[in-house]
Design a protein around this motif. Structure first.
Motif, PDB file in Angstrom:
ATOM      1  N   GLU A 211       0.818  -1.206   0.000  1.00  0.00           N
ATOM      2  CA  GLU A 211       0.000   0.000   0.000  1.00  0.00           C
ATOM      3  C   GLU A 211       0.856   1.262   0.000  1.00  0.00           C
ATOM      4  O   GLU A 211       0.500   2.262  -0.636  1.00  0.00           O
ATOM      5  N   SER A 212       1.992   1.214   0.691  1.00  0.00           N
ATOM      6  CA  SER A 212       2.885   2.372   0.721  1.00  0.00           C
ATOM      7  C   SER A 212       3.489   2.667  -0.648  1.00  0.00           C
ATOM      8  O   SER A 212       3.875   3.806  -0.924  1.00  0.00           O
ATOM      9  N   ALA A 213       3.541   1.643  -1.493  1.00  0.00           N
ATOM     10  CA  ALA A 213       4.086   1.824  -2.835  1.00  0.00           C
ATOM     11  C   ALA A 213       3.026   2.269  -3.840  1.00  0.00           C
ATOM     12  O   ALA A 213       3.299   2.383  -5.032  1.00  0.00           O
ATOM     13  N   GLY A 214       1.816   2.520  -3.350  1.00  0.00           N
ATOM     14  CA  GLY A 214       0.769   3.029  -4.225  1.00  0.00           C
ATOM     15  C   GLY A 214      -0.060   1.959  -4.897  1.00  0.00           C
ATOM     16  O   GLY A 214      -0.666   2.203  -5.938  1.00  0.00           O
ATOM     17  N   VAL A 215      -0.103   0.781  -4.311  1.00  0.00           N
ATOM     18  CA  VAL A 215      -0.857  -0.327  -4.876  1.00  0.00           C
ATOM     19  C   VAL A 215      -2.031  -0.667  -3.974  1.00  0.00           C
ATOM     20  O   VAL A 215      -1.885  -0.743  -2.743  1.00  0.00           O
ATOM     21  N   ARG A 216      -3.189  -0.852  -4.561  1.00  0.00           N
ATOM     22  CA  ARG A 216      -4.370  -1.272  -3.815  1.00  0.00           C
ATOM     23  C   ARG A 216      -4.318  -2.783  -3.621  1.00  0.00           C
ATOM     24  O   ARG A 216      -4.186  -3.545  -4.576  1.00  0.00           O
ATOM     25  N   VAL A 217      -4.430  -3.233  -2.398  1.00  0.00           N
ATOM     26  CA  VAL A 217      -4.415  -4.662  -2.109  1.00  0.00           C
ATOM     27  C   VAL A 217      -5.784  -5.250  -2.414  1.00  0.00           C
ATOM     28  O   VAL A 217      -6.790  -4.843  -1.828  1.00  0.00           O
ATOM     29  N   ASP A 218      -5.825  -6.206  -3.318  1.00  0.00           N
ATOM     30  CA  ASP A 218      -7.082  -6.861  -3.680  1.00  0.00           C
ATOM     31  C   ASP A 218      -7.315  -8.141  -2.894  1.00  0.00           C
ATOM     32  O   ASP A 218      -8.464  -8.502  -2.627  1.00  0.00           O
ATOM     33  N   ALA A 219      -6.236  -8.850  -2.559  1.00  0.00           N
ATOM     34  CA  ALA A 219      -6.400 -10.119  -1.858  1.00  0.00           C
ATOM     35  C   ALA A 219      -5.108 -10.516  -1.167  1.00  0.00           C
ATOM     36  O   ALA A 219      -4.012 -10.186  -1.629  1.00  0.00           O
ATOM     37  N   VAL A 267       0.316 -11.648  -1.709  1.00  0.00           N
ATOM     38  CA  VAL A 267      -0.479 -10.416  -1.796  1.00  0.00           C
ATOM     39  C   VAL A 267      -0.675 -10.077  -3.266  1.00  0.00           C
ATOM     40  O   VAL A 267       0.290  -9.992  -4.037  1.00  0.00           O
ATOM     41  N   LEU A 268      -1.923  -9.898  -3.643  1.00  0.00           N
ATOM     42  CA  LEU A 268      -2.253  -9.513  -5.012  1.00  0.00           C
ATOM     43  C   LEU A 268      -2.798  -8.095  -4.980  1.00  0.00           C
ATOM     44  O   LEU A 268      -3.702  -7.787  -4.181  1.00  0.00           O
ATOM     45  N   GLY A 269      -2.247  -7.221  -5.820  1.00  0.00           N
ATOM     46  CA  GLY A 269      -2.693  -5.837  -5.812  1.00  0.00           C
ATOM     47  C   GLY A 269      -2.738  -5.237  -7.192  1.00  0.00           C
ATOM     48  O   GLY A 269      -2.299  -5.840  -8.181  1.00  0.00           O
TER      49      GLY A 269
END
Length: 277
Positions: A211-219, A267-269
């Motif tokens: 999340e800190s890298a700008g990615v939305r965590v989907d699962a 983690v998939l994002g």
């Protein structure tokens, strides 16, 4: 890339093949959950790209070694670039891709994470695989950032890291109680000087990095929740045990209660849109 982020594929702990890549039975247990999630994500990505003339994606496998994931991804029809510092791993990748009939879709490039954009294009990929990598890089946050910087807007990040709880549980069940306690208290999750894994993570730590890298965590999925604890002789000789264990792994993977005891965490994002969404 195997180093500095991780060892070369010849001695990396994750050397299992995928079910679509003619795996040995025990190997399927190690990668089935990740493969199913990744394949579905790639299929969804193809649909949202809106490409009418072609359905292939550009996929980057950082630290992909000999192609345990890269070759099956190429068999889906995608183009895969593997960045790894090990010439031996890249040679094995080339041979494996040729044997699978996807040599024209797999490109191996020698390099490491710190020089990632010396060998690949920044923002040039629909999906980036970062599997078994963060354990070995000095700065995991930088490793994630570099992987994300390689993504196109709304691209897929597939991140697989060693789980702290799984290691603690494994040492305890083996009777190494002091080592289990050491891993539990150690900031890096190591059980001692002989531990081959430099760093382990909780699910919360990995999702925070993403999340800190700008990615939305989907699962988030727990991987190898039971597979490393079940005696191999049981799986290999008991009729139906393999399929039943695969189904159990899949059922437990999405449940947060089992993330805390998984050997690995996936983690998939999805990266943000260029507009800053």
């Amino acid at each position: 890339m195997s180093d500095p982020m991780r060892p070369s594929a010849s001695h990396h702990p994750q050397t299992a093949s995928l079910r679509s890549d003619t795996p040995r039975p025990r190997a399927a247990l190690r990668t089935a959950v990740v493969w199913d999630v990744l394949k579905d994500a790639l299929d969804r990505r193809v649909k949202v790209t809106g490409r009418e003339s072609r359905t292939e994606l550009d996929v980057l496998d950082t630290g992909g070694g000999s192609g345990n994931f890269a070759v099956p991804v190429a068999q889906l029809g995608h183009r895969v670039t593997v960045v790894d510092p090990s010439p031996n791993a890249l040679f094995a990748l080339e041979r494996r891709a040729a044997e699978a009939g996807v040599a024209d879709r797999v490109r191996g490039v020698q390099g490491d994470v710190l020089g990632l954009f010396d060998v690949v294009e920044r923002g040039g990929f629909d999906a980036v695989l970062c599997h078994g990598v963060l354990e070995y890089v000095d700065d995991p946050a930088e490793g994630v950032r570099l992987a994300v910087d390689a993504l196109r807007p709304a691209g897929i990040l597939s991140l697989l890291g060693a789980g702290l709880g799984g290691a603690v549980l494994a040492r305890a069940l083996a009777g190494h109680f002091k080592e289990a306690q050491t891993a539990l208290a150690d900031p890096a999750g190591r059980w001692g000087a002989g531990d081959p894994v430099p760093r382990r993570f909780t699910a919360e730590q990995l999702t925070a990095l993403v999340e800190s890298a700008g990615v939305r965590v989907d699962a988030v999925h727990g991987v190898r929740v039971f597979a490393d604890l079940v005696p191999g002789v049981l799986v290999d000789t008991e009729p139906g045990a393999m399929e039943a264990l695969l189904q159990l792994e899949a059922a437990a993977a999405e449940l947060p209660a089992f993330h805390a005891v998984a050997t690995q965490l996936h983690v998939l994002g999805e990266a943000r849109e260029a507009s800053g969404a």
